[in-house]
Design a protein around this motif. Sequence first.
Motif, PDB file in Angstrom:
ATOM      1  N   SER A 102       0.951  -1.314  -0.064  1.00 52.13           N
ATOM      2  CA  SER A 102      -0.050  -0.044   0.026  1.00 52.13           C
ATOM      3  C   SER A 102       0.961   1.329  -0.196  1.00 52.13           C
ATOM      4  O   SER A 102       1.899   1.126   0.643  1.00 52.13           O
ATOM      5  N   ARG A 103       0.582   2.297  -0.689  1.00 53.97           N
ATOM      6  CA  ARG A 103       1.211   3.416  -0.644  1.00 53.97           C
ATOM      7  C   ARG A 103       0.997   4.307   0.532  1.00 53.97           C
ATOM      8  O   ARG A 103       0.247   3.896   1.253  1.00 53.97           O
ATOM      9  N   LEU A 104       2.111   4.944   0.841  1.00 52.36           N
ATOM     10  CA  LEU A 104       2.071   6.185   2.042  1.00 52.36           C
ATOM     11  C   LEU A 104       1.142   7.173   1.700  1.00 52.36           C
ATOM     12  O   LEU A 104       0.944   7.711   0.584  1.00 52.36           O
ATOM     13  N   ALA A 105       0.371   7.517   2.847  1.00 47.14           N
ATOM     14  CA  ALA A 105      -0.573   8.478   2.953  1.00 47.14           C
ATOM     15  C   ALA A 105      -0.225   9.626   3.649  1.00 47.14           C
ATOM     16  O   ALA A 105      -0.107  10.859   3.357  1.00 47.14           O
ATOM     17  N   ARG A 106       0.449   9.559   4.706  1.00 41.36           N
ATOM     18  CA  ARG A 106       0.635  10.564   5.771  1.00 41.36           C
ATOM     19  C   ARG A 106       2.101  10.113   6.537  1.00 41.36           C
ATOM     20  O   ARG A 106       1.899   9.053   7.089  1.00 41.36           O
ATOM     21  N   ILE A 107       2.735  11.174   7.035  1.00 44.71           N
ATOM     22  CA  ILE A 107       3.832  10.915   8.046  1.00 44.71           C
ATOM     23  C   ILE A 107       3.468  11.816   9.140  1.00 44.71           C
ATOM     24  O   ILE A 107       3.063  12.894   9.375  1.00 44.71           O
ATOM     25  N   GLU A 108       3.468  11.024  10.366  1.00 42.98           N
ATOM     26  CA  GLU A 108       3.221  11.684  11.631  1.00 42.98           C
ATOM     27  C   GLU A 108       4.596  11.912  12.561  1.00 42.98           C
ATOM     28  O   GLU A 108       5.532  11.021  12.290  1.00 42.98           O
ATOM     29  N   THR A 109       4.833  13.012  12.856  1.00 40.89           N
ATOM     30  CA  THR A 109       5.816  13.538  13.639  1.00 40.89           C
ATOM     31  C   THR A 109       5.843  14.092  14.797  1.00 40.89           C
ATOM     32  O   THR A 109       4.666  14.085  15.312  1.00 40.89           O
ATOM     33  N   PHE A 110       6.844  14.188  15.575  1.00 35.56           N
ATOM     34  CA  PHE A 110       6.836  14.794  17.048  1.00 35.56           C
ATOM     35  C   PHE A 110       7.224  16.177  16.836  1.00 35.56           C
ATOM     36  O   PHE A 110       7.438  17.069  17.885  1.00 35.56           O
ATOM     37  N   GLY A 111       7.253  16.542  15.666  1.00 36.61           N
ATOM     38  CA  GLY A 111       7.785  18.241  15.273  1.00 36.61           C
ATOM     39  C   GLY A 111       9.336  18.048  15.096  1.00 36.61           C
ATOM     40  O   GLY A 111      10.094  17.261  14.802  1.00 36.61           O
ATOM     41  N   SER A 112       9.796  19.485  14.840  1.00 36.09           N
ATOM     42  CA  SER A 112      10.894  19.704  14.565  1.00 36.09           C
ATOM     43  C   SER A 112      11.543  20.812  15.396  1.00 36.09           C
ATOM     44  O   SER A 112      12.605  20.471  16.034  1.00 36.09           O
ATOM     45  N   TYR A 113      11.359  22.164  15.421  1.00 37.17           N
ATOM     46  CA  TYR A 113      11.965  23.022  16.225  1.00 37.17           C
ATOM     47  C   TYR A 113      11.646  22.935  17.630  1.00 37.17           C
ATOM     48  O   TYR A 113      10.482  22.794  18.112  1.00 37.17           O
ATOM     49  N   ASN A 114      12.621  23.049  18.625  1.00 37.80           N
ATOM     50  CA  ASN A 114      12.504  22.978  19.824  1.00 37.80           C
ATOM     51  C   ASN A 114      13.610  23.465  20.435  1.00 37.80           C
ATOM     52  O   ASN A 114      14.731  22.790  20.276  1.00 37.80           O
ATOM     53  N   CYS A 115      13.685  24.337  21.230  1.00 35.60           N
ATOM     54  CA  CYS A 115      15.068  25.090  21.813  1.00 35.60           C
ATOM     55  C   CYS A 115      15.548  24.317  23.076  1.00 35.60           C
ATOM     56  O   CYS A 115      14.865  24.470  24.408  1.00 35.60           O
ATOM     57  N   ARG A 116      16.185  23.236  22.743  1.00 34.41           N
ATOM     58  CA  ARG A 116      16.384  22.300  23.989  1.00 34.41           C
ATOM     59  C   ARG A 116      18.120  21.521  23.577  1.00 34.41           C
ATOM     60  O   ARG A 116      18.311  21.707  22.437  1.00 34.41           O
ATOM     61  N   ASN A 117      18.536  20.811  24.720  1.00 31.62           N
ATOM     62  CA  ASN A 117      19.800  20.414  24.552  1.00 31.62           C
ATOM     63  C   ASN A 117      19.402  18.908  23.930  1.00 31.62           C
ATOM     64  O   ASN A 117      18.419  18.365  24.070  1.00 31.62           O
ATOM     65  N   VAL A 118      20.629  18.432  23.728  1.00 27.96           N
ATOM     66  CA  VAL A 118      20.598  16.786  23.218  1.00 27.96           C
ATOM     67  C   VAL A 118      20.635  16.058  24.772  1.00 27.96           C
ATOM     68  O   VAL A 118      21.185  16.657  25.778  1.00 27.96           O
ATOM     69  N   ALA A 119      19.523  15.043  24.877  1.00 30.67           N
ATOM     70  CA  ALA A 119      19.490  14.536  25.938  1.00 30.67           C
ATOM     71  C   ALA A 119      20.654  14.299  26.935  1.00 30.67           C
ATOM     72  O   ALA A 119      21.549  13.513  26.440  1.00 30.67           O
ATOM     73  N   GLY A 120      20.643  14.655  28.080  1.00 29.15           N
ATOM     74  CA  GLY A 120      21.845  14.255  29.039  1.00 29.15           C
ATOM     75  C   GLY A 120      23.228  15.065  28.833  1.00 29.15           C
ATOM     76  O   GLY A 120      24.418  14.752  29.158  1.00 29.15           O
ATOM     77  N   THR A 121      23.007  16.218  27.914  1.00 26.41           N
ATOM     78  CA  THR A 121      24.179  16.941  27.554  1.00 26.41           C
ATOM     79  C   THR A 121      24.116  18.308  27.636  1.00 26.41           C
ATOM     80  O   THR A 121      22.951  18.833  28.005  1.00 26.41           O
ATOM     81  N   ASN A 122      25.361  19.084  27.701  1.00 31.08           N
ATOM     82  CA  ASN A 122      25.043  20.823  27.825  1.00 31.08           C
ATOM     83  C   ASN A 122      24.842  21.362  26.107  1.00 31.08           C
ATOM     84  O   ASN A 122      24.967  22.309  26.107  1.00 31.08           O
TER      85      ASN A 122
END
Length: 221
Positions: free
Chosen positions: A122-142
């Motif tokens: 079956s072809r793809l219809a939609r891609i669900e995301t958790f977003g793009s821009y977010n002013c944050r650090n890499v988890a567990g780092t500075n």
Amino acid sequence: MRKAIPLLPLVALLSGCLDIPQAEAPRRQPVRQSTTAFSPRPQLRQCLAQLGAQQANFMPLADQYFGSGCSNIGTVRLSSLQSDVTTLGLSNLGPVTCTMANGFAAWARFGVDRAAEQIMGSRLARIETFGSYNCRNVAGTNKRSGHATANAIDIAAFVLEDGRRISVLDDWSGGTAAERRFLRVVHASACKRFGTTLGPDYNEAHRNHFHLEADGKDFCG
């Protein structure tokens, strides 16, 4: 016999003394022109042209600086992408750099949609995301994350034209054989197109999504 006094000289004399109101000319309203105009740099113009050639539906956004290493520079807002045969929907996607958007559009068409047809039937219809821009650090780092500059997208799930939904969280390990294969194929395809690609096998923080980032590196996890 009284002599008639000429009236014209008298009228002229009086008109010089009296303050006769004059009709005011209509006031012209000042013309207000916008002092801001979208004029992308040559490199960005080329990127936008490439994105348009991929038939993506998008709107260029004005540059924004938020401080603390967070910004939206050379970004667009993607509304939809194009597959070989149809328009692909997107969900929960904010500003993303044009460079990232171009890689994402190509991956969605050639890496995801075609894999969906070949593996899932079956072809793809939609891609669900958790977003793009977010002013944050890499988890567990500075260190600032690629999300802090809108240069990364987190992929949560794929919805097919036949209604099936394949999620990274549920189907990377718990899905059918076809679903597990599909997710691994699209993950491998992402590794070839983006600098950094992370998934459930990388660490616990990515068990529910693929992290795709156009950072010029060569890291697949």
